[in-house]
Design a protein around this motif. Structure first.
Motif, PDB file in Angstrom:
ATOM      1  N   ARG A 197       0.822  -1.218   0.000  1.00 31.44           N
ATOM      2  CA  ARG A 197       0.000   0.000   0.000  1.00 31.44           C
ATOM      3  C   ARG A 197       0.854   1.266   0.000  1.00 31.44           C
ATOM      4  NH1 ARG A 197      -3.202   0.203   4.980  1.00 31.44           N
ATOM      5  NH2 ARG A 197      -4.295   1.947   3.989  1.00 31.44           N
ATOM      6  N   ARG A 198       2.038   1.192   0.561  1.00 30.25           N
ATOM      7  CA  ARG A 198       2.941   2.352   0.547  1.00 30.25           C
ATOM      8  C   ARG A 198       3.666   2.487  -0.788  1.00 30.25           C
ATOM      9  NH1 ARG A 198       3.610   4.781   5.416  1.00 30.25           N
ATOM     10  NH2 ARG A 198       2.938   3.628   7.288  1.00 30.25           N
ATOM     11  N   SER A 199       3.587   1.441  -1.637  1.00 32.78           N
ATOM     12  CA  SER A 199       4.362   1.415  -2.874  1.00 32.78           C
ATOM     13  C   SER A 199       3.541   1.693  -4.119  1.00 32.78           C
ATOM     14  CB  SER A 199       5.051   0.050  -3.028  1.00 32.78           C
ATOM     15  OG  SER A 199       5.887  -0.234  -1.919  1.00 32.78           O
ATOM     16  N   THR A 200       2.228   1.419  -4.085  1.00 32.76           N
ATOM     17  CA  THR A 200       1.444   1.500  -5.315  1.00 32.76           C
ATOM     18  C   THR A 200      -0.037   1.691  -5.017  1.00 32.76           C
ATOM     19  OG1 THR A 200       0.971   0.373  -7.405  1.00 32.76           O
ATOM     20  CG2 THR A 200       1.067  -0.995  -5.435  1.00 32.76           C
ATOM     21  N   THR A 201      -0.760   2.166  -6.012  1.00 29.67           N
ATOM     22  CA  THR A 201      -2.225   2.182  -5.963  1.00 29.67           C
ATOM     23  C   THR A 201      -2.805   1.000  -6.735  1.00 29.67           C
ATOM     24  OG1 THR A 201      -2.349   3.557  -7.964  1.00 29.67           O
ATOM     25  CG2 THR A 201      -2.251   4.708  -5.843  1.00 29.67           C
ATOM     26  N   ALA A 202      -1.957   0.235  -7.404  1.00 30.74           N
ATOM     27  CA  ALA A 202      -2.412  -0.815  -8.326  1.00 30.74           C
ATOM     28  C   ALA A 202      -2.726  -2.119  -7.608  1.00 30.74           C
ATOM     29  CB  ALA A 202      -1.363  -1.046  -9.409  1.00 30.74           C
ATOM     30  N   ILE A 203      -3.636  -2.045  -6.630  1.00 32.82           N
ATOM     31  CA  ILE A 203      -4.101  -3.224  -5.900  1.00 32.82           C
ATOM     32  C   ILE A 203      -5.522  -3.509  -6.349  1.00 32.82           C
ATOM     33  CG2 ILE A 203      -4.585  -4.213  -3.635  1.00 32.82           C
ATOM     34  CD1 ILE A 203      -2.539  -2.228  -2.468  1.00 32.82           C
ATOM     35  N   ARG A 204      -5.754  -4.713  -6.818  1.00 34.01           N
ATOM     36  CA  ARG A 204      -7.062  -5.071  -7.337  1.00 34.01           C
ATOM     37  C   ARG A 204      -7.607  -6.286  -6.596  1.00 34.01           C
ATOM     38  NH1 ARG A 204      -5.800  -0.902  -8.949  1.00 34.01           N
ATOM     39  NH2 ARG A 204      -5.495  -0.170 -11.100  1.00 34.01           N
ATOM     40  N   HIS A 205      -8.924  -6.326  -6.434  1.00 31.69           N
ATOM     41  CA  HIS A 205      -9.597  -7.450  -5.799  1.00 31.69           C
ATOM     42  C   HIS A 205     -10.498  -8.137  -6.813  1.00 31.69           C
ATOM     43  CE1 HIS A 205      -8.268  -5.115  -2.344  1.00 31.69           C
ATOM     44  NE2 HIS A 205      -8.414  -6.211  -1.619  1.00 31.69           N
ATOM     45  N   SER A 206     -10.481  -9.464  -6.810  1.00 35.68           N
ATOM     46  CA  SER A 206     -11.258 -10.247  -7.768  1.00 35.68           C
ATOM     47  C   SER A 206     -12.194 -11.197  -7.043  1.00 35.68           C
ATOM     48  CB  SER A 206     -10.328 -11.047  -8.685  1.00 35.68           C
ATOM     49  OG  SER A 206     -11.069 -11.950  -9.488  1.00 35.68           O
ATOM     50  N   ARG A 207     -13.477 -11.153  -7.380  1.00 36.88           N
ATOM     51  CA  ARG A 207     -14.450 -12.070  -6.798  1.00 36.88           C
ATOM     52  C   ARG A 207     -14.351 -13.468  -7.415  1.00 36.88           C
ATOM     53  NH1 ARG A 207     -16.561 -11.078  -2.150  1.00 36.88           N
ATOM     54  NH2 ARG A 207     -18.435 -12.271  -2.698  1.00 36.88           N
ATOM     55  N   THR A 208     -13.699 -13.571  -8.568  1.00 38.43           N
ATOM     56  CA  THR A 208     -13.586 -14.871  -9.236  1.00 38.43           C
ATOM     57  C   THR A 208     -12.271 -15.579  -8.936  1.00 38.43           C
ATOM     58  OG1 THR A 208     -12.732 -13.814 -11.249  1.00 38.43           O
ATOM     59  CG2 THR A 208     -15.109 -14.150 -11.101  1.00 38.43           C
ATOM     60  N   MET A 209     -11.428 -14.940  -8.173  1.00 36.36           N
ATOM     61  CA  MET A 209     -10.149 -15.527  -7.753  1.00 36.36           C
ATOM     62  C   MET A 209     -10.388 -16.113  -6.355  1.00 36.36           C
ATOM     63  SD  MET A 209      -6.584 -13.397  -7.571  1.00 36.36           S
ATOM     64  CE  MET A 209      -5.189 -13.980  -6.597  1.00 36.36           C
ATOM     65  N   VAL A 210     -10.864 -17.362  -6.312  1.00 35.84           N
ATOM     66  CA  VAL A 210     -11.406 -17.932  -5.077  1.00 35.84           C
ATOM     67  C   VAL A 210     -10.544 -19.077  -4.557  1.00 35.84           C
ATOM     68  CG1 VAL A 210     -13.437 -18.942  -3.977  1.00 35.84           C
ATOM     69  CG2 VAL A 210     -13.723 -17.336  -5.887  1.00 35.84           C
ATOM     70  N   VAL A 211     -10.286 -19.048  -3.266  1.00 35.92           N
ATOM     71  CA  VAL A 211      -9.572 -20.129  -2.582  1.00 35.92           C
ATOM     72  C   VAL A 211     -10.408 -20.592  -1.398  1.00 35.92           C
ATOM     73  CG1 VAL A 211      -7.596 -20.676  -1.107  1.00 35.92           C
ATOM     74  CG2 VAL A 211      -7.233 -19.497  -3.267  1.00 35.92           C
ATOM     75  N   GLU A 212     -10.579 -21.909  -1.280  1.00 40.77           N
ATOM     76  CA  GLU A 212     -11.270 -22.485  -0.131  1.00 40.77           C
ATOM     77  C   GLU A 212     -10.248 -22.763   0.976  1.00 40.77           C
ATOM     78  OE1 GLU A 212     -13.626 -25.849  -1.209  1.00 40.77           O
ATOM     79  OE2 GLU A 212     -14.557 -24.822  -2.916  1.00 40.77           O
ATOM     80  N   ASN A 213     -10.485 -22.137   2.125  1.00 36.50           N
ATOM     81  CA  ASN A 213      -9.565 -22.250   3.259  1.00 36.50           C
ATOM     82  C   ASN A 213      -9.941 -23.410   4.174  1.00 36.50           C
ATOM     83  OD1 ASN A 213      -8.829 -19.709   2.262  1.00 36.50           O
ATOM     84  ND2 ASN A 213      -8.302 -18.979   4.296  1.00 36.50           N
ATOM     85  N   SER A 214      -8.939 -23.961   4.842  1.00 32.49           N
ATOM     86  CA  SER A 214      -9.204 -24.930   5.895  1.00 32.49           C
ATOM     87  C   SER A 214      -9.851 -24.215   7.078  1.00 32.49           C
ATOM     88  CB  SER A 214      -7.918 -25.607   6.345  1.00 32.49           C
ATOM     89  OG  SER A 214      -8.161 -26.437   7.461  1.00 32.49           O
ATOM     90  N   THR A 215     -10.859 -24.856   7.658  1.00 28.38           N
ATOM     91  CA  THR A 215     -11.511 -24.300   8.848  1.00 28.38           C
ATOM     92  C   THR A 215     -11.152 -25.105  10.092  1.00 28.38           C
ATOM     93  OG1 THR A 215     -13.476 -25.613   8.318  1.00 28.38           O
ATOM     94  CG2 THR A 215     -13.457 -23.316   7.587  1.00 28.38           C
ATOM     95  N   ARG A 216     -10.035 -25.808  10.052  1.00 31.08           N
ATOM     96  CA  ARG A 216      -9.671 -26.669  11.179  1.00 31.08           C
ATOM     97  C   ARG A 216      -9.441 -25.886  12.462  1.00 31.08           C
ATOM     98  NH1 ARG A 216      -3.570 -28.576   9.359  1.00 31.08           N
ATOM     99  NH2 ARG A 216      -3.022 -26.679   8.233  1.00 31.08           N
ATOM    100  N   ARG A 217      -9.184 -24.570  12.359  1.00 29.81           N
ATOM    101  CA  ARG A 217      -9.001 -23.775  13.576  1.00 29.81           C
ATOM    102  C   ARG A 217     -10.271 -23.710  14.412  1.00 29.81           C
ATOM    103  NH1 ARG A 217      -6.089 -21.219   9.689  1.00 29.81           N
ATOM    104  NH2 ARG A 217      -3.837 -21.218  10.045  1.00 29.81           N
ATOM    105  N   LEU A 218     -11.425 -23.837  13.749  1.00 34.33           N
ATOM    106  CA  LEU A 218     -12.676 -23.847  14.509  1.00 34.33           C
ATOM    107  C   LEU A 218     -12.708 -25.018  15.485  1.00 34.33           C
ATOM    108  CD1 LEU A 218     -15.303 -22.953  11.759  1.00 34.33           C
ATOM    109  CD2 LEU A 218     -14.736 -21.596  13.779  1.00 34.33           C
ATOM    110  N   ALA A 219     -12.216 -26.179  15.042  1.00 31.70           N
ATOM    111  CA  ALA A 219     -12.180 -27.350  15.913  1.00 31.70           C
ATOM    112  C   ALA A 219     -11.056 -27.246  16.940  1.00 31.70           C
ATOM    113  CB  ALA A 219     -12.018 -28.617  15.076  1.00 31.70           C
ATOM    114  N   ALA A 220      -9.926 -26.680  16.517  1.00 35.12           N
ATOM    115  CA  ALA A 220      -8.762 -26.628  17.405  1.00 35.12           C
ATOM    116  C   ALA A 220      -8.867 -25.515  18.458  1.00 35.12           C
ATOM    117  CB  ALA A 220      -7.498 -26.425  16.579  1.00 35.12           C
TER     118      ALA A 220
END
Length: 243
Positions: A197-220
């Motif tokens: 953020r201190r280096s550029t304004t060229a940060i983009r967010h994509s709704r189609t760039m999707v990763v499914e995360n592990s939710t094992r922390r909920l159990a742990a």
């Protein structure tokens, strides 16, 4: 020379990394090289990665210095030295959806310096209630991060939005210009985002760039412990590296 490399830091993920590798092999865009950075695992993580047969080259690098920031930074710099101009990252307990890398590449070739995607819960670890709770925790961390005065201080060229280290892509030029992933302290994801953020304004967010995360922390950790983890990683005070 392959322009795009995918970096996967891993520590004792023998039980999950095979699924992550399969998800990468199922990408609609397979014109990349994969680098698994084993962070001194004591199980078969590295052996599983070496044995994986994929439609792209697979490399395994051992990083003995403990900490995810160390593994990521070593992997990114190794890929850049090998000629990579674009870098994507996910983690060894995550499942990138088939269009993940295509969306990342489209963003970077379209002028973005950093691409951030959408994270959701793995469907094979919890039911609808657990996945809904995961979405709530991430939303709370993101909201708290945007409200935090330190994230709105002078010197930032782009607004704060929560950045998931396991779902990102960046140009090699920007990675080096911003100083790269901090090897210490943790949480490194937020610190890295603020460097960008201190280096550029060229940060983009994509709704189609999707990763499914592990939710094992909920159990742990339980609900309260998981909430504290996401608030700290996403927006809270710096802490010592948990490894």
């Amino acid at each position: 020379m392959t322009a795009l490399w995918v970096i996967v830091p891993a520590y004792n993920e023998a039980g999950r990394i095979g699924q992550t590798l399969a998800a990468l092999a199922a990408q609609t865009d397979t014109d990349f090289e994969l680098l698994v950075v084993d962070n001194g695992s004591t199980d078969d993580t590295a052996a599983i990665a070496r044995a994986f047969v994929a439609p792209f080259p697979v490399h395994v690098l051992i990083e003995p210095e403990k900490g995810v920031g160390c593994a990521v930074d070593t992997g990114f710099r190794h890929a850049i030295a090998a000629g990579a101009t674009m870098l994507a990252r996910t983690d060894a307990d995550c499942l990138p959806r088939p269009g993940w890398l295509a969306a990342a590449r489209a963003g970077l070739t379209g002028g973005a310096g950093l691409m951030c995607g959408r994270i959701t819960a793995r469907r094979d670890e919890h039911g609808p209630a657990g996945r809904a709770l995961f979405r709530l925790l991430v939303a709370l961390a993101a909201t708290f991060g945007r409200l935090r005065p330190a994230h709105r201080a002078d010197g930032y060229r782009a607004p704060y939005r929560m950045h998931a280290g396991n779902n990102m892509a960046i140009t090699a030029q920007l990675y080096e210009a911003c100083g790269g992933m901090p090897r210490r302290p943790s949480p490194t994801d937020r610190t890295f985002l603020n460097r960008v953020r201190r280096s550029t304004t060229a940060i983009r967010h994509s709704r189609t760039m999707v990763v499914e995360n592990s939710t094992r922390r909920l159990a742990a950790y339980g609900i309260v412990g998981t909430a504290k983890w996401y608030l700290d990683r996403g927006s809270g005070a710096l802490t010592a590296d948990p490894r």
